[in-house]
Enzyme design. Structure first.
Site, PDB file in Angstrom:
ATOM      1  N   CYS A  72     -15.515  -3.625  16.089  1.00 55.90           N
ATOM      2  CA  CYS A  72     -14.067  -3.363  16.143  1.00 55.90           C
ATOM      3  C   CYS A  72     -13.702  -2.422  15.129  1.00 55.90           C
ATOM      4  CB  CYS A  72     -13.240  -4.766  15.489  1.00 55.90           C
ATOM      5  SG  CYS A  72     -13.836  -6.114  16.101  1.00 55.90           S
TER       6      CYS A  72
ATOM      7  N   ALA B 295       0.814  -1.304   0.057  1.00 52.25           N
ATOM      8  CA  ALA B 295       0.120   0.139  -0.061  1.00 52.25           C
ATOM      9  C   ALA B 295       0.831   1.318  -0.133  1.00 52.25           C
ATOM     10  CB  ALA B 295      -0.993  -0.159   1.164  1.00 52.25           C
ATOM     11  N   ILE B 296       2.059   1.136  -0.256  1.00 51.90           N
ATOM     12  CA  ILE B 296       3.019   2.329  -0.411  1.00 51.90           C
ATOM     13  C   ILE B 296       2.911   3.150  -1.658  1.00 51.90           C
ATOM     14  CG2 ILE B 296       5.293   3.333   0.030  1.00 51.90           C
ATOM     15  CD1 ILE B 296       6.045   0.339   1.375  1.00 51.90           C
TER      16      ILE B 296
ATOM     17  N   ILE C 146       3.993  -5.573 -14.525  1.00 50.37           N
ATOM     18  CA  ILE C 146       3.829  -4.404 -13.493  1.00 50.37           C
ATOM     19  C   ILE C 146       3.971  -4.981 -11.921  1.00 50.37           C
ATOM     20  CG2 ILE C 146       2.357  -2.548 -12.822  1.00 50.37           C
ATOM     21  CD1 ILE C 146       3.213  -2.387 -15.817  1.00 50.37           C
TER      22      ILE C 146
ATOM     23  N   HIS D 175       5.568   4.966  -3.233  1.00 49.01           N
ATOM     24  CA  HIS D 175       6.854   5.167  -2.999  1.00 49.01           C
ATOM     25  C   HIS D 175       7.461   6.534  -3.559  1.00 49.01           C
ATOM     26  CE1 HIS D 175       7.549   0.932  -1.813  1.00 49.01           C
ATOM     27  NE2 HIS D 175       6.835   0.385  -2.676  1.00 49.01           N
TER      28      HIS D 175
ATOM     29  N   ARG E  61       3.700 -10.859  -7.074  1.00 49.18           N
ATOM     30  CA  ARG E  61       3.983  -9.752  -8.024  1.00 49.18           C
ATOM     31  C   ARG E  61       4.161 -10.223  -9.353  1.00 49.18           C
ATOM     32  NH1 ARG E  61       7.417 -10.058  -3.726  1.00 49.18           N
ATOM     33  NH2 ARG E  61       7.420  -8.492  -2.406  1.00 49.18           N
TER      34      ARG E  61
ATOM     35  N   CYS F 293     -19.186 -10.087  13.504  1.00 47.44           N
ATOM     36  CA  CYS F 293     -20.049  -9.387  12.619  1.00 47.44           C
ATOM     37  C   CYS F 293     -20.455 -10.264  11.490  1.00 47.44           C
ATOM     38  CB  CYS F 293     -19.312  -7.917  12.319  1.00 47.44           C
ATOM     39  SG  CYS F 293     -17.721  -8.478  11.139  1.00 47.44           S
TER      40      CYS F 293
HETATM   41  C1  LIG Z   1       3.632  -8.280  -2.311  1.00 45.80           C
HETATM   42  C2  LIG Z   1       3.511  -6.960  -2.954  1.00 45.80           C
HETATM   43  C3  LIG Z   1       3.899  -5.909  -2.576  1.00 45.80           C
HETATM   44  C4  LIG Z   1       3.811  -4.654  -3.370  1.00 45.80           C
HETATM   45  N1  LIG Z   1       3.908  -3.436  -2.682  1.00 45.80           N
HETATM   46  C5  LIG Z   1       3.826  -2.425  -3.524  1.00 45.80           C
HETATM   47  C6  LIG Z   1       3.930  -1.281  -3.014  1.00 45.80           C
HETATM   48  O1  LIG Z   1       3.751  -0.841  -1.806  1.00 45.80           O
HETATM   49  N2  LIG Z   1       3.747   0.035  -3.682  1.00 45.80           N
HETATM   50  C7  LIG Z   1       3.699  -0.229  -5.044  1.00 45.80           C
HETATM   51  O2  LIG Z   1       3.833   0.918  -5.724  1.00 45.80           O
HETATM   52  N3  LIG Z   1       3.488  -1.421  -5.576  1.00 45.80           N
HETATM   53  C8  LIG Z   1       3.624  -2.410  -4.900  1.00 45.80           C
HETATM   54  N4  LIG Z   1       3.240  -3.572  -5.492  1.00 45.80           N
HETATM   55  C9  LIG Z   1       2.979  -3.760  -6.785  1.00 45.80           C
HETATM   56  C10 LIG Z   1       1.530  -3.349  -7.117  1.00 45.80           C
HETATM   57  O3  LIG Z   1       0.799  -3.906  -6.166  1.00 45.80           O
HETATM   58  C11 LIG Z   1       1.233  -3.818  -8.477  1.00 45.80           C
HETATM   59  O4  LIG Z   1       2.157  -3.481  -9.360  1.00 45.80           O
HETATM   60  C12 LIG Z   1      -0.257  -3.554  -9.126  1.00 45.80           C
HETATM   61  O5  LIG Z   1      -1.190  -3.881  -7.893  1.00 45.80           O
HETATM   62  C13 LIG Z   1      -0.482  -4.196 -10.204  1.00 45.80           C
HETATM   63  O6  LIG Z   1      -1.541  -3.789 -10.639  1.00 45.80           O
HETATM   64  P1  LIG Z   1      -2.324  -4.458 -12.048  1.00 45.80           P
HETATM   65  O7  LIG Z   1      -3.489  -3.676 -12.254  1.00 45.80           O
HETATM   66  O8  LIG Z   1      -1.232  -4.552 -12.853  1.00 45.80           O
HETATM   67  O9  LIG Z   1      -2.478  -6.005 -11.643  1.00 45.80           O
HETATM   68  P2  LIG Z   1      -3.609  -6.778 -10.900  1.00 45.80           P
HETATM   69  O10 LIG Z   1      -3.939  -5.961  -9.650  1.00 45.80           O
HETATM   70  O11 LIG Z   1      -3.016  -8.029 -10.369  1.00 45.80           O
HETATM   71  O12 LIG Z   1      -4.756  -6.948 -11.737  1.00 45.80           O
HETATM   72  C14 LIG Z   1      -4.756  -7.872 -12.951  1.00 45.80           C
HETATM   73  C15 LIG Z   1      -6.239  -8.313 -12.995  1.00 45.80           C
HETATM   74  O13 LIG Z   1      -6.245  -8.983 -14.207  1.00 45.80           O
HETATM   75  C16 LIG Z   1      -7.372 -10.065 -14.052  1.00 45.80           C
HETATM   76  N5  LIG Z   1      -7.001 -11.089 -14.999  1.00 45.80           N
HETATM   77  C17 LIG Z   1      -5.814 -11.809 -15.203  1.00 45.80           C
HETATM   78  N6  LIG Z   1      -6.214 -12.938 -16.158  1.00 45.80           N
HETATM   79  C18 LIG Z   1      -7.411 -12.558 -16.680  1.00 45.80           C
HETATM   80  C19 LIG Z   1      -8.268 -13.087 -17.637  1.00 45.80           C
HETATM   81  N7  LIG Z   1      -7.972 -14.289 -18.140  1.00 45.80           N
HETATM   82  N8  LIG Z   1      -9.482 -12.380 -18.030  1.00 45.80           N
HETATM   83  C20 LIG Z   1     -10.002 -11.678 -17.251  1.00 45.80           C
HETATM   84  N9  LIG Z   1      -9.224 -10.805 -16.159  1.00 45.80           N
HETATM   85  C21 LIG Z   1      -8.148 -11.579 -15.992  1.00 45.80           C
HETATM   86  C22 LIG Z   1      -7.063 -10.315 -12.564  1.00 45.80           C
HETATM   87  O14 LIG Z   1      -8.294 -10.947 -12.297  1.00 45.80           O
HETATM   88  C23 LIG Z   1      -6.737  -9.333 -12.047  1.00 45.80           C
HETATM   89  O15 LIG Z   1      -7.726  -8.489 -11.344  1.00 45.80           O
HETATM   90  C24 LIG Z   1       3.353  -4.827  -4.597  1.00 45.80           C
HETATM   91  C25 LIG Z   1       3.123  -6.091  -5.131  1.00 45.80           C
HETATM   92  C26 LIG Z   1       2.894  -7.107  -4.461  1.00 45.80           C
HETATM   93  C27 LIG Z   1       2.341  -8.308  -4.866  1.00 45.80           C
END
Ligand SMILES: Cc1cc2nc3c(=O)[nH]c(=O)nc-3n(C[C@H](O)[C@H](O)[C@H](O)COP(=O)(O)OP(=O)(O)OC[C@H]3O[C@@H](n4cnc5c(N)ncnc54)[C@H](O)[C@@H]3O)c2cc1C
Ligand SMILES: Cc1cc2nc3c(=O)[nH]c(=O)nc-3n(C[C@H](O)[C@H](O)[C@H](O)COP(=O)(O)OP(=O)(O)OC[C@H]3O[C@@H](n4cnc5c(N)ncnc54)[C@H](O)[C@@H]3O)c2cc1C
Lengths: 419, 481
Positions: free
Chosen positions: B404, B46-47, B337, B49, B312, B444
């Site tokens: 809570c 949730a950062i 990403i 950065h 990730r 709840c």
């Molecule tokens: C442990 C961890 C810590 C992190 N900490 C940070 C942080 O502190 N700060 C920061 O900036 N970033 C952080 N990140 C990175 C950040 O969370 C991600 O880069 C970001 O959330 C990616 O978003 P997205 O939309 O690309 O992917 P996602 O949120 O994964 O979305 C991808 C979507 O695609 C959908 N999808 C996949 N396949 C299909 C399909 N066949 N058909 C339809 N839908 C599909 C999935 O259901 C999903 O909802 C962290 C990541 C992780 C895992």
């Protein structure tokens, strides 16, 4: 207007306290979040309640009903469907912020408050079980509520982690409802439940109890599909090669209860590191003037009879406080938990009002067939009590009177000797 | 026929949809889940950065620094929570002291706002719980935290308000090229036609790409991060995000204050083949305890209320891969990403819509575009007068469902019914926080089920936990009163 005593929670503790505090010139109000009085007893439809109090074997609701009937007969004031959310200190006592489903937001003034808000269950997150997080993993008390109050079964193939009483009771209850309970795992080498529950809830139904075992994996993406248990050594380290898998759609956790003291958040109440409830003196008085605690909100009880007994005492003290007879401050004699004892309630005697024997509740930290409990002051024994078949799961008591004390300043230590 | 179809309703997909909704183009977002933001966007640190960490010259560095600034605008427009914590990157006695200076220089080169080096005593003055072994700190004051899935929900709500469409429970199973663009078909056999496809499918980006490309230029190599969550009672234990000196295994285990007062401890960085399995592992959880303890003393692990994990979408390309397909015109990658994707997402969206798709050249701006989304303030944060007024209008405000987190039945109802509402237990938890607290729904959950049932006209055992067919209750029993 200002109430003399407001009781938070209308379970066994709150009801017993209100009844004991009731008197012509003391204005008492009970606040209960649910639509009915009785608290956790309402979902405990099994028997085993009231063996001390009534010398009868009652179900939870039956036990509650006796108090509820007396309560309404006396015409004590109660708001149902009212949740207390916060409390602050005022000049007169306390101001409580509560929400009532019908009457809306309430500001309630009280000179004294008795906290009897019960406890909540430890959850999966608090004990750190690895694995996935599907639906189908829940606390045993929640499952009990769903089944006995709401009328829903939460699983058909069931495993239970933790041999606390609720887990044991639910093993039997789910079996009777047609579910297949595959086992109960307990990380300790002994059960945490009452002996009678092991016999009546597991042995009678051939449900295996795995002592020194814990759940080490949870599988299932959407719904729980299976779990793994493994044996642990005396330091709770997993022993290689002891994995057992169970295909289940429901894992119930009975891994401990914790006093629910959420409404105290804004007050500076000193808490007991072991019980997780407030620290109290022999009057059940916390460090906050006018705030008393009893029942599972003070420390978790195994028997409702003890809750009733304790809550009556707490209520009498609250009443005396309202009448200006007791004082929170002044010289204290602390009661320490020594060898073999995990905690005591109270944790101190306030000498200015220590004028009659008090009942000191405590738990041992290990099992023993024969034990001697010893109270000492300055290494001198002031009282002893013999006991048989003691266990951490069963609360013990010793009486302690003003005459027992060797002096009025040195702390008292309670110890257990295994003989 | 859509002009733009986005696969994936994570933070990237939803923010891209919002930026597309500024134009007179037909946009749809599809996601296989029952709610937006259910994968990486649900399980991260949730950062927001500062942008200090990625190597100079990478897209990660550029978009993180830009994204960090854009969050201030987003917070105003979308009414999302932002806690300006600041961050400390800490050097321990055993660390190489030069590491901190390298990072300081990198932060400056990346354009991070006002980084500075602090000696141990200054750092400890500001963060008294720092470990005694800390010898120096890099101060990163622009570091913030947000509530990630609320950003995705807010972005999607706003996009929908401005005309974008959303199809949930739509798992893309095949993509066929046609003369005018693509037909995107779901596992259930539904089809959507579109001129352009934007692949923002997180860990499945390579799988989606392989539906149209013969040679996908990257492969997703999933990496798991696990966490402990501490109860909100620990609020104030530290004010800032604490980072250790990064090593070759990523940013390391962090101490992260959250917007609601909780603290996250994590993440680990463990490779796995599965793209979605978010199981916790004893080894990862043990590592967090060890590593976090090097930065702060007396971390209140006994206040743990939950553990979780996120995956990730790291890739073999290493940097974000945000490019048009080399093989198929009209197909765009927003792939690889991983961190700092949450931070970078607003900048990624701007880049995709402005530079990559050049939407401006094909579609006029929407004159009616409304950038604002307003969220009702949490009931418990309102003044006495406001609370009484709301209760008068709807007594459900005086019905406390979750003690809570102080959530009322009215708030649960709003989470179910509101724009982009969700009638699942987890959906309500994401929106109203019921069940996020100390008792983790122990009390709840049954109340939440009742309120959802009342609003939807269903029975409690027909309500899903989160996906389709995941009810919490197995069956009704005969003992019904
Ligand atoms: C442990 C961890 C810590 C992190 N900490 C940070 C942080 O502190 N700060 C920061 O900036 N970033 C952080 N990140 C990175 C950040 O969370 C991600 O880069 C970001 O959330 C990616 O978003 P997205 O939309 O690309 O992917 P996602 O949120 O994964 O979305 C991808 C979507 O695609 C959908 N999808 C996949 N396949 C299909 C399909 N066949 N058909 C339809 N839908 C599909 C999935 O259901 C999903 O909802 C962290 C990541 C992780 C895992
Ligand atoms: C599952 C289970 C099985 C048991 N089995 C046995 C048995 O076989 N035999 C036996 O003797 N004992 C048994 N016990 C022990 C005994 O019944 C309980 O310890 C006792 O009933 C607890 O009473 P209490 O008043 O302290 O708490 P509770 O009964 O929990 O009452 C607390 C009340 O406070 C209310 N409340 C909480 N917070 C607020 C708030 N903020 N505002 C307003 N109201 C609030 C709650 O709604 C509740 O009604 C069992 C206990 C459990 C949990």
């Amino acid at each position: 207007m200002t109430w003399d005593i407001v009781v938070i929670g209308g379970g066994a503790g709150g009801l017993s306290a209100a009844l004991a505090a009731h008197e012509e010139d003391v204005r008492i109000l009970v606040l209960e979040r649910e639509a009915v009085l009785g608290g956790i007893l309402n979902q405990c439809i099994h028997n085993g309640f009231g063996l001390h109090e009534f010398e009868e074997d009652l179900t939870g609701p039956e036990y509650a009903d006796r108090f509820i009937a007396a309560f309404y007969e006396k015409g004590i004031d109660v708001y149902l469907g009212t949740t207390v959310m916060n409390m602050t200190k005022t000049k007169e006592g306390f101001s409580l912020e509560a929400f009532d489903k019908k009457a809306g937001k309430l500001a309630i003034e009280a000179r004294a408050v008795i906290l009897s808000s019960g406890c909540y269950e430890r959850t999966r997150g608090q004990i750190r079980i690895p694995g996935e997080r599907p639906a189908g993993v829940m606390t045993a008390g929640s499952a009990q509520r769903y089944l006995n109050i709401e009328g829903y079964l939460v699983g058909k193939e069931v495993f239970i982690l933790g041999s606390g009483d609720i887990g044991l009771i639910m093993a039997r209850r789910m079996t009777l409802e047609g579910a297949n309970v595959k086992g109960v795992a307990e990380i300790m080498p002994h059960s945490n439940g009452l002996t009678r529950n092991i016999a009546q809830c597991l042995e009678d139904f051939d449900i295996p109890l795995y002592l020194s075992h814990t759940v080490t994996d949870i599988r299932g993406v959407d719904r729980l599909e299976g779990i793994t248990i493994e044996e642990v050594d005396k330091d709770f380290r997993v022993i290689e090669g002891t994995k057992k898998d169970f295909a289940v759609d429901c894992l119930l956790l009975s891994v401990g209860l914790i006093p629910d003291t959420m409404v105290l958040e804004s007050l500076d109440v000193k808490m007991h590191p072991k019980t997780k409830g407030p620290l109290v003196d022999h009057n059940f008085h916390t460090n906050v003037e006018g705030l008393f605690a009893c029942g599972n909100a003070l420390h978790v009880h195994d028997l409702v009879d003890d809750v009733t007994e304790e809550s009556r005492r707490a209520a009498r003290c609250a009443k005396e406080y309202v009448h200006g007879k007791i004082d929170k401050d002044g010289r204290k004699v602390e009661i320490h938990a020594g060898e073999g004892i995990s905690y005591t309630v109270p944790s101190a005697l306030t000498m200015s009002s220590f004028d009659r024997p008090v009942r000191c509740a405590f738990r041992v930290d290990r099992k023993a067939d024969r034990a001697v409990f010893r109270l000492t002051q300055n290494n001198e024994t002031i009282a002893t009590k013999k006991a048989r078949f003691v266990a951490p799961a069963e609360m013990e008591h010793v009486e302690l009177g003003p005459k027992d004390l060797k002096d009025t300043t040195s702390p008292i230590t309670l110890t257990m000797e295994v003989v | 026929m859509y002009d733009y179809l986005i696969i994936g309703a994570g933070i990237c997909g939803t923010l891209i949809a919002r930026d597309l909704s500024r134009y007179e183009a037909k946009t749809v977002v599809v996601d296989k889940e029952s709610d937006v933001g259910n994968h990486a966007t649900l399980a991260n640190s949730a950062i927001v950065h500062s942008g200090h960490d990625p190597l100079e010259g990478t897209l990660k560095a550029k978009f993180a620094v830009e994204g960090n600034r854009l969050y201030h605008t987003l917070a105003k427009e979308l009414d999302i929570p932002l806690r300006k914590t600041g961050g400390f990157l800490l050097a321990n006695r055993q660390d190489d002291a030069k590491g901190l200076e390298t990072l300081y220089r990198r932060a400056v080169a990346n354009g991070v706002d006002s980084p500075s080096l602090l000696d141990a005593s200054t750092a400890k003055e500001r963060e008294p719980m720092l470990h005694d072994d800390i010898v120096a700190a890099l101060d990163l004051p622009s570091t913030m935290v947000t509530y990630p899935w609320e950003v995705a929900i807010a972005a999607m709500q706003n996009a929908m308000k401005n005309g974008a469409a959303l199809r949930l429970n739509y798992e893309v199973a095949s993509i066929k090229r046609t003369e005018e663009g693509f037909v995107v078909t779901s596992a259930d056999g539904d089809s959507l036609r579109t001129k352009v496809v934007i692949n923002a499918a997180g860990t499945f980006a390579d799988t989606i790409a392989s539906m149209v490309e013969r040679e996908v230029p990257y492969r997703i190599t999933p990496s798991r991060g696990e966490y402990y969550v501490l109860d909100k009672l620990v609020d104030g234990f530290v004010e800032r995000v604490l980072y250790p000196l990064p090593n070759n295994n990523g940013k390391g285990v962090l101490v992260v204050p959250q917007v609601h007062g909780n603290i996250l401890l994590g993440p680990t960085n463990t490779h796995q083949t599965d793209k979605e399995n978010v199981a916790n592992h004893a080894e990862d959880l043990d590592k967090i305890k060890r590593d976090a303890a090097r930065m702060a003393k007396d971390i209140p692990f006994d206040m743990t209320i939950r553990t979780f994990a996120g995956i990730r979408a790291s890739s073999t390309y290493e940097d974000f891969y945000i490019e048009p397909s080399k093989e198929v015109p009209g197909f765009y990658h927003v792939a690889g990403i991983d961190s700092p994707g949450l931070t970078a997402a607003p900048a990624i969206a701007e880049h995709v819509v402005g530079k990559l798709l050049k939407v401006r050249e094909s579609y006029p701006k929407k004159s009616s575009f409304d950038p604002y989304r307003r969220k009702k303030k949490a009931f418990h944060t309102l003044s006495d007068d406001e609370q009484r007024r709301l209760i008068e209008a709807d007594p459900a405000h005086a019905y406390i469902v979750c003690k809570c987190e102080r959530v009322t039945a009215a708030e649960v109802k709003a989470a179910v019914q509101g724009p982009l509402g969700s009638a699942t237990v987890k959906g309500v938890k994401k929106r109203a926080r019921a069940g996020s607290g100390l008792c983790q729904g122990g009390y709840c959950e049954s109340e939440v089920l009742k309120v959802i049932a009342e609003v939807t006209g269903k029975k409690p055992h027909e309500i899903d936990y989160y996906r389709k067919n995941t009810p919490i209750l197995k069956e009704e029993t005969k003992v019904k009163r």
